[in-house]
Design a protein around this motif. Structure first.
Motif, PDB file in Angstrom:
ATOM      1  N   LYS A  94      47.138   2.118  38.236  1.00  0.00           N
ATOM      2  CA  LYS A  94      47.477   2.162  39.665  1.00  0.00           C
ATOM      3  C   LYS A  94      48.255   0.910  40.065  1.00  0.00           C
ATOM      4  O   LYS A  94      48.764   0.803  41.174  1.00  0.00           O
ATOM      5  CB  LYS A  94      46.212   2.252  40.526  1.00  0.00           C
ATOM      6  CG  LYS A  94      45.338   3.428  40.213  1.00  0.00           C
ATOM      7  CD  LYS A  94      45.959   4.721  40.701  1.00  0.00           C
ATOM      8  CE  LYS A  94      45.046   5.898  40.375  1.00  0.00           C
ATOM      9  NZ  LYS A  94      45.798   7.146  40.251  1.00  0.00           N
ATOM     10  N   ILE A 101      53.597  10.588  36.271  1.00  0.00           N
ATOM     11  CA  ILE A 101      53.201  10.594  37.692  1.00  0.00           C
ATOM     12  C   ILE A 101      52.952   9.171  38.175  1.00  0.00           C
ATOM     13  O   ILE A 101      53.436   8.756  39.227  1.00  0.00           O
ATOM     14  CB  ILE A 101      51.942  11.474  37.890  1.00  0.00           C
ATOM     15  CG1 ILE A 101      52.277  12.922  37.579  1.00  0.00           C
ATOM     16  CG2 ILE A 101      51.418  11.336  39.307  1.00  0.00           C
ATOM     17  CD1 ILE A 101      51.081  13.817  37.506  1.00  0.00           C
ATOM     18  N   HIS A 102      52.209   8.402  37.366  1.00  0.00           N
ATOM     19  CA  HIS A 102      51.939   7.010  37.754  1.00  0.00           C
ATOM     20  C   HIS A 102      53.243   6.229  37.896  1.00  0.00           C
ATOM     21  O   HIS A 102      53.423   5.473  38.848  1.00  0.00           O
ATOM     22  CB  HIS A 102      51.037   6.339  36.713  1.00  0.00           C
ATOM     23  CG  HIS A 102      49.593   6.665  36.904  1.00  0.00           C
ATOM     24  ND1 HIS A 102      48.751   6.928  35.856  1.00  0.00           N
ATOM     25  CD2 HIS A 102      48.855   6.784  38.027  1.00  0.00           C
ATOM     26  CE1 HIS A 102      47.545   7.186  36.323  1.00  0.00           C
ATOM     27  NE2 HIS A 102      47.575   7.107  37.638  1.00  0.00           N
ATOM     28  N   PHE A 110      56.202   7.350  38.551  1.00  0.00           N
ATOM     29  CA  PHE A 110      56.934   7.795  39.743  1.00  0.00           C
ATOM     30  C   PHE A 110      56.325   7.187  41.009  1.00  0.00           C
ATOM     31  O   PHE A 110      57.026   6.656  41.877  1.00  0.00           O
ATOM     32  CB  PHE A 110      56.900   9.327  39.813  1.00  0.00           C
ATOM     33  CG  PHE A 110      57.613   9.874  41.012  1.00  0.00           C
ATOM     34  CD1 PHE A 110      58.998   9.886  41.052  1.00  0.00           C
ATOM     35  CD2 PHE A 110      56.910  10.368  42.099  1.00  0.00           C
ATOM     36  CE1 PHE A 110      59.663  10.378  42.155  1.00  0.00           C
ATOM     37  CE2 PHE A 110      57.566  10.858  43.204  1.00  0.00           C
ATOM     38  CZ  PHE A 110      58.952  10.856  43.227  1.00  0.00           C
ATOM     39  N   LYS A 111      54.982   7.247  41.100  1.00  0.00           N
ATOM     40  CA  LYS A 111      54.343   6.727  42.310  1.00  0.00           C
ATOM     41  C   LYS A 111      54.557   5.217  42.448  1.00  0.00           C
ATOM     42  O   LYS A 111      54.809   4.708  43.544  1.00  0.00           O
ATOM     43  CB  LYS A 111      52.843   7.031  42.283  1.00  0.00           C
ATOM     44  CG  LYS A 111      52.497   8.473  42.491  1.00  0.00           C
ATOM     45  CD  LYS A 111      52.835   8.938  43.887  1.00  0.00           C
ATOM     46  CE  LYS A 111      51.734   8.614  44.880  1.00  0.00           C
ATOM     47  NZ  LYS A 111      52.090   9.143  46.215  1.00  0.00           N
ATOM     48  N   LEU A 112      54.459   4.509  41.320  1.00  0.00           N
ATOM     49  CA  LEU A 112      54.596   3.053  41.400  1.00  0.00           C
ATOM     50  C   LEU A 112      56.024   2.658  41.758  1.00  0.00           C
ATOM     51  O   LEU A 112      56.239   1.714  42.519  1.00  0.00           O
ATOM     52  CB  LEU A 112      54.208   2.418  40.058  1.00  0.00           C
ATOM     53  CG  LEU A 112      52.717   2.243  39.827  1.00  0.00           C
ATOM     54  CD1 LEU A 112      52.474   1.721  38.432  1.00  0.00           C
ATOM     55  CD2 LEU A 112      52.132   1.282  40.842  1.00  0.00           C
ATOM     56  N   THR A 164      58.416   4.561  43.333  1.00  0.00           N
ATOM     57  CA  THR A 164      58.887   4.994  44.648  1.00  0.00           C
ATOM     58  C   THR A 164      58.065   4.396  45.771  1.00  0.00           C
ATOM     59  O   THR A 164      58.604   4.042  46.816  1.00  0.00           O
ATOM     60  CB  THR A 164      58.815   6.521  44.763  1.00  0.00           C
ATOM     61  OG1 THR A 164      57.494   6.951  44.447  1.00  0.00           O
ATOM     62  CG2 THR A 164      59.809   7.167  43.847  1.00  0.00           C
ATOM     63  N   GLU A 165      56.764   4.297  45.588  1.00  0.00           N
ATOM     64  CA  GLU A 165      55.900   3.904  46.703  1.00  0.00           C
ATOM     65  C   GLU A 165      55.259   2.543  46.491  1.00  0.00           C
ATOM     66  O   GLU A 165      55.128   1.766  47.427  1.00  0.00           O
ATOM     67  CB  GLU A 165      54.823   4.979  46.874  1.00  0.00           C
ATOM     68  CG  GLU A 165      54.058   4.866  48.170  1.00  0.00           C
ATOM     69  CD  GLU A 165      52.990   5.941  48.243  1.00  0.00           C
ATOM     70  OE1 GLU A 165      53.222   7.034  47.702  1.00  0.00           O
ATOM     71  OE2 GLU A 165      51.936   5.669  48.834  1.00  0.00           O
ATOM     72  N   TYR A 178      52.028   0.027  44.882  1.00  0.00           N
ATOM     73  CA  TYR A 178      50.568   0.044  45.005  1.00  0.00           C
ATOM     74  C   TYR A 178      50.149  -0.413  46.396  1.00  0.00           C
ATOM     75  O   TYR A 178      50.921  -1.028  47.130  1.00  0.00           O
ATOM     76  CB  TYR A 178      49.906  -0.819  43.925  1.00  0.00           C
ATOM     77  CG  TYR A 178      50.644  -2.086  43.614  1.00  0.00           C
ATOM     78  CD1 TYR A 178      50.481  -3.209  44.394  1.00  0.00           C
ATOM     79  CD2 TYR A 178      51.512  -2.152  42.530  1.00  0.00           C
ATOM     80  CE1 TYR A 178      51.172  -4.374  44.111  1.00  0.00           C
ATOM     81  CE2 TYR A 178      52.202  -3.313  42.241  1.00  0.00           C
ATOM     82  CZ  TYR A 178      52.027  -4.413  43.043  1.00  0.00           C
ATOM     83  OH  TYR A 178      52.719  -5.555  42.758  1.00  0.00           O
ATOM     84  N   HIS A 179      48.914  -0.078  46.735  1.00  0.00           N
ATOM     85  CA  HIS A 179      48.404  -0.385  48.069  1.00  0.00           C
ATOM     86  C   HIS A 179      47.244  -1.362  47.961  1.00  0.00           C
ATOM     87  O   HIS A 179      46.126  -0.948  47.655  1.00  0.00           O
ATOM     88  CB  HIS A 179      47.915   0.900  48.756  1.00  0.00           C
ATOM     89  CG  HIS A 179      49.014   1.854  49.050  1.00  0.00           C
ATOM     90  ND1 HIS A 179      49.473   2.084  50.324  1.00  0.00           N
ATOM     91  CD2 HIS A 179      49.754   2.633  48.237  1.00  0.00           C
ATOM     92  CE1 HIS A 179      50.453   2.959  50.286  1.00  0.00           C
ATOM     93  NE2 HIS A 179      50.638   3.317  49.027  1.00  0.00           N
ATOM     94  N   SER A 225      51.946  -0.333  51.432  1.00  0.00           N
ATOM     95  CA  SER A 225      52.551  -0.773  50.178  1.00  0.00           C
ATOM     96  C   SER A 225      53.486  -1.957  50.399  1.00  0.00           C
ATOM     97  O   SER A 225      54.093  -2.443  49.459  1.00  0.00           O
ATOM     98  CB  SER A 225      53.317   0.372  49.531  1.00  0.00           C
ATOM     99  OG  SER A 225      54.380   0.763  50.360  1.00  0.00           O
TER     100      SER A 225
END
Lengths: 429, 208
Positions: free
Chosen positions: A328, A345-346, A348-350, A352-353, A355-356, A383
């Motif tokens: 994450k 998926i990880h 892509f999320k990291l 584009t967006e 971590y929070h 983020s």
């Protein structure tokens, strides 16, 4: 060979000094009548504008100096010429993107800034830094600290008129920058640290090259010390010049080598150890008088201590992971992307967006080459940092200038600026 | 030692003490009317240094905060390295007492906070802008200050509106690249792009 010159050289006629004219120009009538009407004695207070473009100001510092003759009566520094709005920019970028901005503030000790930025984010994300990454970080930060002090020493002596040390110190600085370039890919702005570790592992041959450099480094420091510590001109120019007393230093919030030169042993690597500095054995050099000479000597001794830390770090380096395995926070390795959908998926999320980090506030004081450097982060759970503030050491240390730069000659003011070691990118941010 | 004493003083005054799971440092939420006396007591208790002073604009914060602004005082005990954060909430348009008489270092910090947040410090000897240029209006670190992208009129009459400029670059509307297209606000001042129709009248036409 004595060849009689065809024309005997005429001695060049020097133009006669026009004292009267000069006095007429600068002295108002009522003033000259006060001193008996001679009109020759020059008693005006003169305002001199130093900088912003001047080699001795180490960047774009503008200092307005009020002088009586050659004696400095008042010093007013004007800053902000390099203000880039880093804090506003970083509040509108993700946490991962901000690693690009951090080293660009203090361009001489950039990795110190990266560490200062990474630590509070790690507190908020609860990232765990693996042992190998921890020692790599300390090794890199200390190498960078040496290179920063080398720039200080070289340019500082240059301001005093000594040209040679500049070439000596920049020779070693180049060697360090080559080492940093091997690891981070760039000479000054590495952007090498990540939350939960470092970006990539040390390259092959780095440890051997680093060891070779460190082995010969102490002899080089001896060389520098021989160049200035017994030099009567240097002693004359720096001893008892720009004395910063302990009370004044505490009142003005001075930190780092400038504070330690005044005799207060405050080093955040010792008092509040961070990033694994508690595992290292080193001394904190302290000065006695707080004059320009002590500020030079403390930094040179710090180079030795940093080299000591680097040698310890090299022995502590054991093979192992260099990033927090938490997907994450840290990007999955490239090889996983071809086989694992989860990794894609990880990734892509990291990208584009990002971590929070958890909602909250964090501040970690660190010891940069110039003093206390801390990053105050207010996170609202998004983020991007809601508020980010850098307590930059040069900004605070430069306030001292208007107190200790006065009372001496103008040349002493240049010495004082050099001995405070401000980096204007760090001051203006 | 100094920290326990300061926290006792804060409890006596009825201030809220916030401790977080993330950071080892404690934050004291002090009242704006009495915080300066509290800081004075902290200084006497051993916090001899003011390490940092900064502001926060809570305008868009996701949690409710009592006021829009806050000033954070970062106190440091120089021998043991103990640290205490003191937060003072400030409503928009209100003044904060200056602490320059307690710590000289607050001088530039307060000027910076004034410059970037527009918070005024009462009793500051020389409250001027410090970082931003003289001709900049507004306080950049306020959350309602626009982020870059200022529409700009250049001396040669070129006007760039960033949003339309970017749209032109992305090919959404090729006439809006800012220089000679329809991106200007007053289109009557814009010299028209040479088209086939007006080329001949202006004598610029090439071979057809």
């Amino acid at each position: 060979m004595t060849q009689p010159s065809s024309k005997p050289k005429k001695p060049k006629a020097t133009p006669p000094v026009k004292l009267e004219t000069r006095a007429e120009v600068v002295i108002p009538q009522e003033r000259s009548s006060l001193i008996g009407g001679s009109g020759l004695l020059h008693t005006e207070t003169m305002s001199l504008n130093v900088g912003p473009q001047h080699p001795s100001t180490h960047g774009v510092l503008r200092v307005v100096v009020d002088m009586e003759g050659e004696n400095v009566k008042k010093v007013v520094p004007h800053i902000g010429y390099l203000h880039t709005g880093f804090e506003k920019t970083m509040e509108n970028r993700t946490y991962a993107q901000n690693f690009t901005f951090a080293p660009r503030m203090d361009y001489l000790h950039g990795l110190g800034y990266e560490l200062a930025y990474a630590l509070p984010v790690e507190q908020l994300t609860e990232a765990v830094v693996p042992e190998r990454a921890m020692h790599i970080r300390i090794l890199m930060v200390e190498l960078n600290r040496i290179s920063s002090h080398l720039v200080f020493l070289g340019t500082g002596m240059l301001d005093l008129g000594a040209l040679t040390p500049f070439f000596y110190t920049f020779r070693e600085r180049e060697a360090i920058l080559d080492l940093l370039e091997m690891v981070g890919g760039q000479r000054l702005h590495q952007s090498y640290f990540r939350v939960g570790g470092v970006d990539r592992d040390l390259p092959d041959g780095f440890e051997a090259a680093c060891k070779t450099f460190l082995d010969g480094f102490d002899a080089k420091v001896d060389e520098y010390q021989n160049l200035f510590q017994g030099n009567p001109i240097f002693l004359e120019r720096t001893k008892n010049i720009g004395v910063l007393t302990q009370e004044m230093a505490l009142d003005l919030g001075t930190t780092g080598p400038n504070l330690r030169a005044s005799g207060i042993k405050l080093d955040h690597r010792k008092t509040t150890p961070y990033a694994g500095y508690d595992q290292y054995d080193f001394d904190v050099p302290v000065g006695a008088n707080g004059d320009c000479f002590d500020r030079f000597v403390v930094r040179v001794q710090e180079m030795r201590e940093s080299a000591k830390i680097c040698r310890q770090a090299l022995t502590k380096l054991k093979p192992g992971p260099i990033q927090d395995p938490n997907r994450k926070i840290s990007l999955p390795p490239r090889s996983e992307l071809e086989t694992s959908m989860e990794a894609v998926i990880h990734h892509f999320k990291l990208v584009t967006e990002g971590y929070h980090p958890a909602k909250g506030e964090a501040y970690v004081p660190t010891e940069s080459a110039r003093g206390e450097l801390g990053c105050y982060i207010v996170s609202d759970g998004g983020s991007m940092p809601y508020r980010i503030h850098f307590r930059s050491p040069s900004f605070v240390n430069l306030q001292v200038l208007s107190r200790i730069g006065i009372g001496g000659l103008f040349a002493d003011l240049i010495t004082v600026i050099a001995s405070l070691d401000p980096v204007m990118g760090d001051v203006d941010r | 030692m100094s920290l326990t004493r300061a926290l006792e003083l804060a409890t006596e005054r009825g201030y809220e003490i916030v401790s977080s799971a993330h950071t080892p440092f404690k934050t004291v939420n002090a009242a704006r009317e009495t915080f300066k006396a509290f800081l004075f007591e902290c200084k006497a208790a051993g916090f001899k240094m003011l390490a940092d002073l900064t502001g926060v604009d809570y305008l868009e914060f996701t949690t409710f905060m009592p006021e829009r602004f806050a000033v954070i005082y970062n106190l440091l005990e120089p021998v043991t390295g103990e640290r205490l954060l003191v937060r003072v909430f400030v409503p928009d348009g209100e003044k904060v007492p200056s602490v320059t008489d307690l710590w000289g270092t607050a001088d530039w910090h307060e000027r910076e906070t004034y410059d970037l947040f527009g918070l005024e410090f009462e009793g500051h000897p020389d409250l001027r802008k410090i970082l931003t240029p003289e001709d900049l209006d507004g306080h950049p670190l306020r959350k309602d200050f626009p982020l870059g992208e200022t529409p700009t009129l250049f001396r040669d009459g070129r006007f760039i509106d960033p949003a339309t400029f970017r749209a032109g670059l992305m090919g959404k509307d090729p006439g809006m690249t800012g220089y000679r297209g329809g991106a200007r606000i007053d289109s009557s001042l814009v010299p028209k792009l040479p088209t086939e129709a007006n080329n001949e009248s202006r004598g610029l036409g090439g071979p057809k």
